[in-house]
Design an enzyme around this catalytic site. Structure first.
Site, short mmCIF file in Angstrom:
data_model
loop_
_atom_site.label_atom_id
_atom_site.label_comp_id
_atom_site.label_asym_id
_atom_site.label_seq_id
_atom_site.Cartn_x
_atom_site.Cartn_y
_atom_site.Cartn_z
N ASP A 131 0.82 -1.22 0.00
CA ASP A 131 0.00 0.00 0.00
C ASP A 131 0.85 1.27 0.00
O ASP A 131 2.05 1.24 0.29
CB ASP A 131 -0.90 0.02 1.24
N HIS A 282 3.72 -2.50 3.04
CA HIS A 282 3.83 -1.14 2.50
C HIS A 282 5.16 -0.96 1.79
O HIS A 282 6.11 -1.73 2.00
CB HIS A 282 3.70 -0.11 3.62
#
Length: 316
Positions: A131, A282
């Site tokens: 993300d 991430h």
């Protein structure tokens, strides 16, 4: 006079015969201006000999040739000669996006796990997701180097404002074969926003990804995992598969100065690990550093990596 004529004729014939006998033994000379016949050799020309002695093409090479790919074969000696005569072009590698057709084998359940559609399909799989990008080319390339090493695919959930700041980073993800997901424009909590605002947050990302890559995004993950009913509604209207995650790496809670981040990230994932795990990570330096060891650990536990393109996108 008649006798003298006969004598002269005999002398002339003798002279002609003597001249012929003292000439070339290979046959009569061709008349002046006539073309010489081609001389055929019993042995094949050098190029023909090389082709005749070369090993037969491998099945892979034959298949590639049938598919229209250029296939070059050479004997070791020929390869050595080529390397000394000209620079090698062997390092040239295509990085075009992977457009191969992938069969739909999986669906997402209510827990956001990835499960087989049909009996007999491998269920011991995990979905890899990253993300909050795109941020940095070096990190993106390192992530893909590791993914390629493990023959793994992943979804990269991007924010629109980051794409606008540097569209080349989105192109890099696309070119290296990443599957792009929608993570809203501004990375804000959507559940309490109006329909119009949520619609803009989602659809503006759809538009910019299409503009930059030519691809239509199929996956949506709300920031902070909270999209609410309105987020689900707008996702369905845009034919997006709405998902959060089922396993969090907790990489976002780690600090730059913290030690042992690789071990902690792996422990966070493996402590929650189960078939169909939808793993949230991430684009962060320590995640990039830990990824190879994490994927090796997952493989050691018998897990493989699901291709996001094999996940069913339900009709709205």
């Amino acid at each position: 006079m008649k006798k003298l004529g006969k004598v002269a004729t005999l002398l002339l014939l003798s002279a002609v015969m003597l001249t012929a006998c003292s000439g070339n033994n290979n046959g009569p000379a061709a008349p002046a201006g006539a073309s010489q016949p081609a001389v055929q050799s019993a042995s094949p020309a050098p190029d023909t000999q090389a082709a005749a002695s070369a090993p037969p093409a491998s099945p892979a090479a034959t298949a590639a040739a049938a598919a229209g790919d250029a296939v070059v074969t050479a004997t070791p000696a020929a390869q050595g000669e080529a390397s000394s005569a000209a620079p090698s072009t062997e390092a040239t590698v295509s990085t075009a996006p992977d457009t191969a057709e992938v069969p739909v084998l999986y669906r997402m359940n209510k827990n956001y796990d990835i499960v087989p559609i049909a009996e007999g399909t491998n269920k011991k799989v995990v979905l890899l997701t990253f993300d909050d990008g795109p941020k940095d080319a070096a990190m993106i390339n390192s992530l893909f180097d590791t993914l390629d090493k493990h023959q793994a695919k992943a979804i990269f959930f991007v924010n629109g404002y980051r794409v606008k700041e540097n569209p080349d980073l989105l192109k890099l993800i696309h070119t290296r074969g990443g599957i792009i997901g929608n993570h809203s424009w501004d990375h804000i909590v959507l559940k309490d926003k109006s329909y119009e605002e949520v619609k803009q947050q989602i659809e503006d990302v759809q538009a910019i990804v299409k503009e930059v890559t030519g691809e239509t995004v199929a996956f949506f993950r709300p920031p902070h995992g909270t999209g609410g009913d309105v987020g689900k509604k707008v996702s369905a209207e845009n034919k997006l598969l709405y998902m959060t995650w089922s396993v969090g790496s907790l990489d976002w809670e780690m600090k730059e100065s913290e030690s042992g981040k690789t071990e902690k990230l792996i422990a966070n994932v493996t402590d929650q690990l189960h078939s169909g795990s939808n793993i949230l990570m991430h684009e962060l330096p320590w995640t990039v550093e830990a990824l190879d060891q994490l994927l090796t650990t997952l493989e050691g536990k018998g897990y493989s990596f699901v291709d996001p393109r094999s996940i069913e996108i339900p009709a709205p």
